[in-house]
Scaffold this motif. Sequence first.
Motif, short mmCIF file in Angstrom:
data_model
loop_
_atom_site.label_atom_id
_atom_site.label_comp_id
_atom_site.label_asym_id
_atom_site.label_seq_id
_atom_site.Cartn_x
_atom_site.Cartn_y
_atom_site.Cartn_z
N ILE A 1 0.82 -1.22 0.00
CA ILE A 1 0.00 0.00 0.00
C ILE A 1 0.86 1.27 0.00
CG2 ILE A 1 -1.64 1.36 1.37
CD1 ILE A 1 -3.09 -1.22 2.04
N PRO A 2 1.89 1.37 0.85
CA PRO A 2 2.74 2.57 0.75
C PRO A 2 3.45 2.69 -0.59
CG PRO A 2 3.09 1.45 2.85
CD PRO A 2 2.27 0.53 2.00
N LEU A 3 3.87 1.56 -1.17
CA LEU A 3 4.54 1.60 -2.47
C LEU A 3 3.58 2.05 -3.56
CD1 LEU A 3 6.66 -1.69 -2.33
CD2 LEU A 3 7.50 0.65 -2.14
N ILE A 4 2.33 1.53 -3.52
CA ILE A 4 1.32 1.93 -4.50
C ILE A 4 1.02 3.42 -4.39
CG2 ILE A 4 -1.12 1.70 -5.12
CD1 ILE A 4 -0.88 -1.28 -4.33
N ALA A 5 0.79 3.88 -3.16
CA ALA A 5 0.48 5.29 -2.94
C ALA A 5 1.62 6.18 -3.41
CB ALA A 5 0.18 5.53 -1.46
N SER A 6 2.86 5.77 -3.10
CA SER A 6 4.02 6.55 -3.51
C SER A 6 4.11 6.66 -5.03
CB SER A 6 5.30 5.90 -2.95
OG SER A 6 6.45 6.56 -3.41
N GLN A 7 3.93 5.55 -5.74
CA GLN A 7 4.01 5.56 -7.20
C GLN A 7 2.90 6.39 -7.82
OE1 GLN A 7 6.57 4.33 -9.05
NE2 GLN A 7 7.46 3.99 -7.04
N LEU A 8 1.71 6.33 -7.26
CA LEU A 8 0.60 7.13 -7.79
C LEU A 8 0.85 8.62 -7.59
CD1 LEU A 8 -2.53 5.03 -6.70
CD2 LEU A 8 -1.61 5.32 -9.00
N ILE A 9 1.45 8.96 -6.46
CA ILE A 9 1.76 10.37 -6.19
C ILE A 9 2.77 10.89 -7.21
CG2 ILE A 9 2.87 11.93 -4.55
CD1 ILE A 9 1.61 10.22 -2.32
N GLU B 1 15.57 4.31 -1.69
CA GLU B 1 14.22 3.75 -1.64
C GLU B 1 14.24 2.25 -1.88
OE1 GLU B 1 11.76 5.97 -4.31
OE2 GLU B 1 11.50 7.63 -2.89
N GLN B 2 15.13 1.77 -2.74
CA GLN B 2 15.27 0.33 -2.95
C GLN B 2 15.75 -0.36 -1.67
OE1 GLN B 2 14.80 -1.83 -5.86
NE2 GLN B 2 13.46 -0.09 -6.27
N PHE B 3 16.65 0.29 -0.97
CA PHE B 3 17.11 -0.23 0.32
C PHE B 3 15.96 -0.30 1.32
CE2 PHE B 3 18.19 1.48 4.56
CZ PHE B 3 18.79 0.35 5.11
N LEU B 4 15.18 0.76 1.39
CA LEU B 4 14.06 0.81 2.35
C LEU B 4 13.02 -0.27 2.04
CD1 LEU B 4 13.62 4.68 2.61
CD2 LEU B 4 14.43 3.13 4.41
N ALA B 5 12.74 -0.49 0.76
CA ALA B 5 11.80 -1.55 0.39
C ALA B 5 12.35 -2.90 0.81
CB ALA B 5 11.53 -1.53 -1.11
N GLY B 6 13.66 -3.11 0.63
CA GLY B 6 14.27 -4.40 0.96
C GLY B 6 14.25 -4.71 2.44
N VAL B 7 14.31 -3.67 3.29
CA VAL B 7 14.28 -3.90 4.74
C VAL B 7 12.89 -3.67 5.31
CG1 VAL B 7 16.73 -3.35 4.99
CG2 VAL B 7 15.03 -1.51 5.25
N ASN B 8 11.89 -3.74 4.45
CA ASN B 8 10.49 -3.71 4.89
C ASN B 8 10.09 -2.37 5.51
OD1 ASN B 8 8.19 -5.26 4.73
ND2 ASN B 8 8.33 -6.02 6.82
N GLN B 9 10.63 -1.27 4.97
CA GLN B 9 10.30 0.06 5.48
C GLN B 9 9.65 0.90 4.38
OE1 GLN B 9 10.74 1.21 8.74
NE2 GLN B 9 11.15 -0.96 9.13
N ALA B 10 8.65 0.31 3.72
CA ALA B 10 7.99 0.99 2.61
C ALA B 10 7.22 2.24 3.06
CB ALA B 10 7.03 0.03 1.90
N LYS B 11 6.82 2.29 4.32
CA LYS B 11 6.08 3.46 4.80
C LYS B 11 6.94 4.72 4.71
CE LYS B 11 2.90 1.00 7.86
NZ LYS B 11 2.45 0.79 9.25
N LEU B 12 8.24 4.56 4.91
CA LEU B 12 9.12 5.72 4.80
C LEU B 12 9.20 6.18 3.34
CD1 LEU B 12 10.98 7.73 6.11
CD2 LEU B 12 12.84 6.06 5.99
N VAL B 13 9.13 5.23 2.39
CA VAL B 13 9.10 5.59 0.97
C VAL B 13 7.89 6.46 0.68
CG1 VAL B 13 8.97 4.69 -1.39
CG2 VAL B 13 10.33 3.48 0.33
N LEU B 14 6.74 6.10 1.26
CA LEU B 14 5.52 6.90 1.08
C LEU B 14 5.70 8.29 1.68
CD1 LEU B 14 2.57 7.33 0.33
CD2 LEU B 14 1.93 6.15 2.44
N ARG B 15 6.29 8.37 2.85
CA ARG B 15 6.50 9.68 3.47
C ARG B 15 7.40 10.56 2.62
NH1 ARG B 15 7.47 6.39 8.37
NH2 ARG B 15 5.51 6.23 9.51
N ILE B 16 8.38 9.93 1.97
CA ILE B 16 9.27 10.70 1.10
C ILE B 16 8.49 11.30 -0.05
CG2 ILE B 16 11.22 10.53 -0.50
CD1 ILE B 16 12.27 8.25 1.31
N SER B 17 7.63 10.49 -0.69
CA SER B 17 6.84 11.00 -1.82
C SER B 17 5.87 12.09 -1.36
CB SER B 17 6.08 9.85 -2.49
OG SER B 17 5.18 9.26 -1.60
#
Length: 471
Positions: A22-30, A153-169
């Motif tokens: 969900i955070p990855l989807i939201a980030s990409q849509l943004i 962001e690839q690092f964050l996804a790999g360590v299961n921190q996708a919510k931070l990716v969303l916050r970045i976007s």
Amino acid sequence: MPHDNFLHSVRSEIRETFSLSIPLIASQLIYACSGFIGTAMVAHLGQDALAASVLVSMIWMTLTVLFFGILNSISVLVSHQFGAKNYRAISDIMGQAFILGVLLAAVMIILMLGMPIILRYTSQPPAVLALAVQYMHSLIWTIPGLITLIVCEQFLAGVNQAKLVLRISLLVVPIEIPLIYLLIFGKLGLPACGVAGIGYGFATTYSTVAVLLTCYLVKSRYYQSFGILQGCCRIDLTRIMELIRIGLPMGCMHVIEVSTFTFATFWIARFGTTMLAAHQIVMQYLGFAITIVFAMSQAVTVRVGHSVGRQNLTGIRLAIYVGMVLNFICIALVALALNCFPYFFLSLDMDIKNPANALLLRDSAMLLGIGGILMLFDNFRIIGFGALRGLKDTKFPMYASLVSFWIIGLSLAYLFGMVWHFSGKGIWWGLTLGIASGAVIVFIRVQWLLNHVDLAQLMTTGKNMSLASHD
């Protein structure tokens, strides 16, 4: 209670997949909305500026899907080591990932500097070419910050921190869009850069966020244990080659897919501006829907990678099947909406009550229905690719895309559209059947690989994919 344990595992996998996807989807849509708004701003500059942006965007998209596709290997390797709780290996991977990022940035900058020579052969007016060169030069400043951001962001996804990716976007886009507006039109004392303002806006935003994010990952108590910059002081060619070996096929696969729709667009243009406009409208909705699928695919890659690190074949199977089912439900709802309520969506692009738009409305609704069916097949294909990436099998998806898009899809599209004269719908049905064949090929590959994969060897550095036949 094996049945209860299975249900518990499924529920747990659904929860973890949603938490990551969900955070990855939201980030990409943004981010997708950001590009859409930028194009809308350029349209106000006139036809020359819009034409220049289209030319540069095609080149930029081809380069980014290739080079940034290579960096997708970071989340694959990091997720494996995160599942194995080997943080020292993650530090080594990230050090070489940053070095690889510098090399890719240098190559991209060189290619972008040489692109104006190619633009001369597009037969565009000098005014358009001049604007295109300005835009291209401004995008060069975007490359270092954007690549750094992608690595992080690839690092964050790999360590299961996708919510931070969303916050970045969520941080980037609200700053990025007003800044681009100010730079395009020269507001608040800033220079009016025209179409080049998009590049300068991207460069300013991405560079600033990249620096802040890198500092945060280095200083944060939680992320300090990964030591993402500690490995930058030495070059490990084995690790760099592993990143390239896993990532390059992914980049090539994206180029194959993008080029296929480019060919399709040129063919559809032969059927008149109305059919071309309908094609572009449907591509707009398809782009948003596929963004969702790609984000879910990355989530599946990471979930499979975690189970590979834990040497858990059952977890790998759950991650793949749960991801496929969840995404199928989501895309099926989207496809159903497109087929049942096409005029609602088309009303967002045109005045559906205007008689002058009747032909465009008819063609768009027709292609929208076919596009919904295409998305159902593409869902399984892309999620399957995500599963294969998690198992370090990235060459097969590239070959599968080559067969399904270029050999089957384009051949059938040309046959239906150009030879049998089914016009634009023939092109789209040809592409749909090509993608459907790709989905079948990938699904068979996933099943075969689950029965033959050697998880222990898969964790070995330098091994792209290790298989052991089971007699």
